[in-house]
Enzyme design. Structure first.
Site, mmCIF file in Angstrom:
data_model
loop_
_atom_site.group_PDB
_atom_site.id
_atom_site.type_symbol
_atom_site.label_atom_id
_atom_site.label_comp_id
_atom_site.label_asym_id
_atom_site.label_seq_id
_atom_site.Cartn_x
_atom_site.Cartn_y
_atom_site.Cartn_z
ATOM 1 C CE LYS A 111 29.241 47.380 60.077
ATOM 2 N NZ LYS A 111 30.051 48.543 60.133
ATOM 3 C CE LYS A 193 36.629 46.762 58.961
ATOM 4 N NZ LYS A 193 35.687 46.692 57.839
ATOM 5 C CE LYS A 196 33.434 53.163 54.176
ATOM 6 N NZ LYS A 196 32.277 52.271 54.321
HETATM 7 P P1 ATP Z 1 32.198 50.300 58.187
HETATM 8 O O1 ATP Z 1 33.227 50.714 59.178
HETATM 9 O O2 ATP Z 1 31.104 51.279 57.961
HETATM 10 O O3 ATP Z 1 31.731 48.900 58.360
HETATM 11 P P2 ATP Z 1 34.292 49.726 56.335
HETATM 12 O O4 ATP Z 1 35.374 50.701 56.522
HETATM 13 O O5 ATP Z 1 34.469 48.350 56.829
HETATM 14 O O6 ATP Z 1 32.921 50.327 56.825
HETATM 15 P P3 ATP Z 1 33.084 48.929 53.900
HETATM 16 O O7 ATP Z 1 32.223 49.753 53.094
HETATM 17 O O8 ATP Z 1 32.429 47.883 54.736
HETATM 18 O O9 ATP Z 1 34.013 49.772 54.817
HETATM 19 O O10 ATP Z 1 34.195 48.236 53.053
HETATM 20 C C1 ATP Z 1 34.462 48.481 51.725
HETATM 21 C C2 ATP Z 1 35.555 47.544 51.285
HETATM 22 O O11 ATP Z 1 36.776 47.904 51.936
HETATM 23 C C3 ATP Z 1 35.293 46.088 51.630
HETATM 24 O O12 ATP Z 1 35.747 45.270 50.568
HETATM 25 C C4 ATP Z 1 36.126 45.869 52.837
HETATM 26 O O13 ATP Z 1 36.498 44.525 52.986
HETATM 27 C C5 ATP Z 1 37.331 46.763 52.567
HETATM 28 N N1 ATP Z 1 37.937 47.216 53.801
HETATM 29 C C6 ATP Z 1 37.358 47.950 54.773
HETATM 30 N N2 ATP Z 1 38.204 48.199 55.776
HETATM 31 C C7 ATP Z 1 39.373 47.589 55.441
HETATM 32 C C8 ATP Z 1 40.639 47.475 56.083
HETATM 33 N N3 ATP Z 1 40.878 48.028 57.250
HETATM 34 N N4 ATP Z 1 41.606 46.785 55.447
HETATM 35 C C9 ATP Z 1 41.395 46.223 54.243
HETATM 36 N N5 ATP Z 1 40.209 46.287 53.585
HETATM 37 C C10 ATP Z 1 39.211 46.959 54.164
#
Ligand code: ATP
Ligand code: LTN
Length: 327
Positions: A111, A193, A196
């Site tokens: 990040k 990955k 969001k």
């Molecule tokens: P950001 O992009 O803001 O870092 P994020 O999409 O990674 O956010 P988080 O709030 O960090 O979302 O994640 C919430 C949960 O969803 C965590 O347990 C994370 O491991 C899971 N997660 C996020 N993205 C994925 C993905 N692409 N595949 C599987 N699990 C995911």
């Protein structure tokens, strides 16, 4: 009953990755564990976010938790900022964390590399706060996507360090990562990955996307030129990602899907995955709309905060005594 805890940051609209890697798992486990699921809003401000957007994301996130099937009768659902104990224990654990070990956290490295300026100290100390979230409730298991396991490992180290330095206080938790779908990849860039906070919406399926638009994103997903439907994440990341999505949403094992696709092409696979995603989103959004209208969100949060505070405050009182704050 063993305890399970997890949280999601309200930093943007939830994606299919969040559902498959996290929320869907919470729902599977809610009958068998004493479960705590919270909105990690203290974590959300470690990167720049407008107050208005944070408010909207938070409300949507709770409504989506409920729409997806989390049952507030079984699960304690709450806002992190409603329970002061998180910030209090977070500070104590920040003072127990090494600068070196925080510097090694990959989420921080990723990040902070992505962001050109304004990297906050909060982003750096984020994992210590996450450790507090987990240790306050004596969680046995923390269901998370693969990207979060390093933070749970750090939590284990901090728990052991505190227990050793003071005396036995915290249960040492374990990460729990789903077998299928621990990491859903970006549809346009299947090496990355699905996230969001990603700027390119074509590679990401939001849970609140128009279902027809989501189906089109699946149709436009990047694949490869091999033309064989098989699960080979290394050489065929795009196709493997589609298989994972299909398997996670339909509960059909990947082997059985690939057996059905012998001699068939990517077009058919994309059609099936697109239809499954379309139906999934349509049903989820119908429930989401009802929940938003019903006003149930406030009630769930008030009850959740009360129960969570009771448990977390007790733990903080113990910690404050042990470190020498209480005289
Ligand atoms: P950001 O992009 O803001 O870092 P994020 O999409 O990674 O956010 P988080 O709030 O960090 O979302 O994640 C919430 C949960 O969803 C965590 O347990 C994370 O491991 C899971 N997660 C996020 N993205 C994925 C993905 N692409 N595949 C599987 N699990 C995911
Ligand atoms: N760091 C996690 C969100 C998070 C979390 C937690 C997950 C904050 N506190 C406690 C599990 C347990 C993330 O970025 N997904």
């Amino acid at each position: 009953m063993e305890t399970m805890l997890s949280g999601i940051k309200p930093t943007g609209r939830l994606t299919l990755g969040n559902y498959i890697g996290a929320i869907g798992e919470f729902i599977k486990y809610q009958d068998s564990y004493d479960m705590y699921i919270f909105i990690a809003n203290l974590h959300a401000i470690t990167v720049p976010i407008e107050a208005k957007e944070l408010r909207k994301n938070t409300k949507d996130l709770i409504a989506l938790y409920l729409a997806a099937g989390l049952d507030p009768e079984k699960v304690t659902i709450f806002l992190q900022s409603d329970v002061d104990a998180h910030a209090k224990l977070g500070w104590v654990l920040t003072c127990l964390s090494g600068f070196g070990e925080l510097s090694r956290m990959t989420q921080f490295k990723d990040k902070s590399q992505k962001q050109e300026s304004g990297i906050t100290a909060g982003l750096f100390t984020y994992p210590s706060l996450m450790a507090a979230d987990i240790l306050l409730y004596d969680a046995d298991y923390v269901p998370v996507g693969q990207d979060q396991t390093q933070h749970v490992e750090l939590t284990r180290d901090l728990a052991e360090r505190f227990n050793k330095r003071y005396s036995d206080t915290f249960r040492v938790p374990k990460p729990l990562v789903t077998k299928v779908g621990a990491k859903i990849y970006d549809l346009q860039n299947p090496e990355k990955k699905m996230s969001k906070s990603e700027a390119n919406p074509k590679g990401t399926i939001d849970l609140l996307d128009d279902p027809a638009a989501a189906r089109n994103k699946i149709k436009a997903a990047v694949t490869d030129s091999l033309g064989i439907v098989q699960y080979d994440p290394e050489n065929q990341p795009g196709v493997s990602n589609l298989l994972t999505i299909l398997s996670a949403l339909s509960s059909e094992p990947i082997d059985s899907i690939t057996a059905r696709y012998e001699g068939k092409g990517y077009g058919e696979l994309k059609k099936e995955v697109g239809d499954v995603v379309f139906d999934f989103l349509t049903e989820l959004q119908a429930r989401y709309n009802e929940i938003i209208k019903s006003g149930v969100v406030d009630k769930v949060l008030a009850e959740g905060a009360e129960k969570a505070s009771r448990i977390a405050n007790k733990k903080v009182r113990k910690v404050y005594k042990k470190v020498g704050f209480t005289i």
